[in-house]
Design an enzyme around this catalytic site. Structure first.
Site, short mmCIF file in Angstrom:
data_model
loop_
_atom_site.label_atom_id
_atom_site.label_comp_id
_atom_site.label_asym_id
_atom_site.label_seq_id
_atom_site.Cartn_x
_atom_site.Cartn_y
_atom_site.Cartn_z
N GLU A 57 20.65 4.56 5.46
CA GLU A 57 19.78 5.64 5.00
C GLU A 57 20.41 6.97 5.38
O GLU A 57 20.81 7.18 6.52
CB GLU A 57 18.40 5.49 5.63
CG GLU A 57 17.51 6.72 5.56
CD GLU A 57 17.15 7.11 4.14
OE1 GLU A 57 17.31 8.31 3.82
OE2 GLU A 57 16.71 6.25 3.36
N ASP A 110 17.63 1.10 -2.93
CA ASP A 110 16.23 1.52 -2.87
C ASP A 110 16.19 3.04 -2.79
O ASP A 110 15.93 3.62 -1.75
CB ASP A 110 15.56 0.87 -1.66
CG ASP A 110 14.08 1.19 -1.57
OD1 ASP A 110 13.55 1.86 -2.47
OD2 ASP A 110 13.45 0.76 -0.58
N SER A 111 16.48 3.67 -3.91
CA SER A 111 16.70 5.12 -3.93
C SER A 111 15.46 5.88 -4.37
O SER A 111 14.54 5.32 -4.96
CB SER A 111 17.85 5.46 -4.87
OG SER A 111 17.48 5.17 -6.21
#
Length: 274
Positions: A104, A153-154
């Site tokens: 992240e 997972d943007s």
């Protein structure tokens, strides 16, 4: 007090808000966690809803289990983005897993999610999880042939996530996967992103031997109906033996959903040129 999201230049959605639990400007974006009457606690980035306590399970189960149950034995998994930790929570349910790297770019999202969204971030301290605060684009470029499954997972394709919707990034993902690897990305709304989805599908299908688009219903996202696109080097999710799918204690994903999520309405097929 109301929170309003500007979904397009012509559409806004609002929800009644009880309290602002957290608010800050990070080096990458504005970040807030709000408590709403309808959705419960909500993570907001750049004034766009990312996830809510009420319906997050739909998105997180579908972005993970479809790919993980398609792969024969996923051992090493990478999650790019998804700082709330929901994807990681679902991934660690799989018995074959040896390690999941959660990459992240914005550590503040991880910190806020740990504090205010414990139901979603609860697996971040799992012994099989490694949290890396770094640029996912850089990470895949530097890790060739390292992963069985990669989950992107943007956020929406603006700001820090814009580079996660490019052909060059998908090529680096291909190279970061093992010979039988699978990748999945969220690819936005078939109602509000009609120009984006065909481009992404074309880019991915030009790189991976097999490309599939599938659907889920996420009420808080624009239009409700949401797309995910899978690129696979070997395995076809439509050939998965769903009878052998393990019980993963899910609330949306099921063996039957695995099969039917690939059944596309005619208007979505048209987007893909079918």
């Amino acid at each position: 007090m109301w929170f309003t999201e500007q979904q397009t230049k012509d559409v806004r959605t609002s929800c009644r808000t009880k309290k602002i639990l957290h608010q800050e400007n990070t080096p990458f974006q504005s970040l807030a966690v709000i408590d709403t009457d309808q959705y419960g606690r909500v993570l907001v980035l750049d004034n766009i809803i990312q996830t809510t306590i009420m319906d997050e399970f739909v998105y997180h189960e579908m972005i993970t289990h479809v790919a993980l149950n398609t792969h024969a034995a996923p051992e090493r998994v990478l999650v790019i983005g998804g700082g709330d930790g929901g994807a990681v929570r679902e991934i660690v349910k799989h018995q074959s897993l040896e390690k999941v790297v959660h990459c992240e770019i914005d550590g503040a999202v991880v910190d806020a999610s740990r504090k205010y969204l414990p139901e979603i971030s609860c697996a971040m301290d799992h012994p099989k999880v490694e949290i890396v605060i770094d640029d996912g684009i850089k990470h895949v470029r530097e890790n060739k042939g390292a992963y069985d499954v990669i989950i992107v997972d943007s956020t929406d394709p603006i700001g820090p996530a814009e580079g996660l919707f490019s052909a060059s990034f998908y090529k680096d993902i291909f190279n970061s996967l093992k010979d039988d690897g699978i990748f999945v990305a969220q690819t936005e709304s078939p109602f509000f992103n009609r120009d984006l989805i065909p481009r992404l599908y074309s880019d991915i299908s030009g790189i991976f031997p097999l490309t599939r688009l599938f659907l889920a219903v996420v009420p808080t996202y624009p239009g409700g109906l949401w797309t995910f696109t899978m690129g696979s080097k070997k395995y076809d999710p439509c050939d998965t033996d769903i009878v052998r799918t393990p019980d993963l204690n899910t609330r949306y994903y099921s063996p039957e959903i695995h099969r039917t999520c690939f059944v596309l309405p005619p208007f979505v097929k048209e987007l893909l040129g079918r």
